[in-house]
Design a protein around this motif. Structure first.
Motif, PDB file in Angstrom:
ATOM      1  N   ASN A  33       0.986  -1.110  -0.216  1.00 23.16           N
ATOM      2  CA  ASN A  33       0.058   0.049   0.131  1.00 23.16           C
ATOM      3  C   ASN A  33       0.909   1.002   0.024  1.00 23.16           C
ATOM      4  O   ASN A  33       0.924   1.923   0.803  1.00 23.16           O
ATOM      5  CB  ASN A  33      -0.646  -0.004   1.279  1.00 23.16           C
ATOM      6  N   THR A  44      -0.801   4.907   0.715  1.00 23.19           N
ATOM      7  CA  THR A  44      -1.216   5.011   2.176  1.00 23.19           C
ATOM      8  C   THR A  44      -0.153   4.826   3.068  1.00 23.19           C
ATOM      9  O   THR A  44      -0.245   5.530   4.317  1.00 23.19           O
ATOM     10  CB  THR A  44      -2.335   3.908   2.287  1.00 23.19           C
ATOM     11  N   LYS A  66       2.044   7.878   3.398  1.00 26.34           N
ATOM     12  CA  LYS A  66       1.365   8.979   4.188  1.00 26.34           C
ATOM     13  C   LYS A  66       1.374   8.817   5.621  1.00 26.34           C
ATOM     14  O   LYS A  66       1.403   9.719   6.568  1.00 26.34           O
ATOM     15  CB  LYS A  66      -0.105   8.961   3.744  1.00 26.34           C
ATOM     16  N   GLY A 120      -5.752  -0.023   2.609  1.00 29.83           N
ATOM     17  CA  GLY A 120      -5.479   1.053   1.794  1.00 29.83           C
ATOM     18  C   GLY A 120      -6.795   1.196   0.843  1.00 29.83           C
ATOM     19  O   GLY A 120      -7.825   0.577   1.046  1.00 29.83           O
ATOM     20  N   CYS A 121      -6.657   1.845  -0.229  1.00 35.94           N
ATOM     21  CA  CYS A 121      -7.831   2.346  -0.663  1.00 35.94           C
ATOM     22  C   CYS A 121      -8.405   1.224  -1.747  1.00 35.94           C
ATOM     23  O   CYS A 121      -9.629   1.189  -1.937  1.00 35.94           O
ATOM     24  CB  CYS A 121      -7.477   3.456  -2.000  1.00 35.94           C
TER      25      CYS A 121
END
Length: 71
Positions: A22, A25, A28, A66-67
């Protein structure tokens, strides 16, 4: 939109998708750790469940969803 696959077929498809990191993510979260002075975390540790971040001293494992899975 309705799923065009049966539950069994969807389960087979989703089971074949493997995590490949990920990066967006996780990066970040690393930035947030650094911004707030959070130290002591490690990545890629050989621990059951394959957590994304491990704080060994505190015995804490962090999993980053994650997304792809959670939009």
């Amino acid at each position: 939109m309705a799923d065009v696959l049966s539950k069994a077929a969807r389960s087979r498809v989703m089971a074949r998708i493997r995590s490949s990191g990920n990066q967006n993510t996780e990066m970040k979260l690393i930035s947030a750790f650094k911004l707030h002075g959070v130290i002591g975390w490690r990545r890629n540790q050989l621990i059951f469940g394959k957590p994304d971040f491990v704080f060994r001293k505190q015995k804490v494992a962090v999993f980053v969803d994650g997304c792809f899975w959670h939009s």
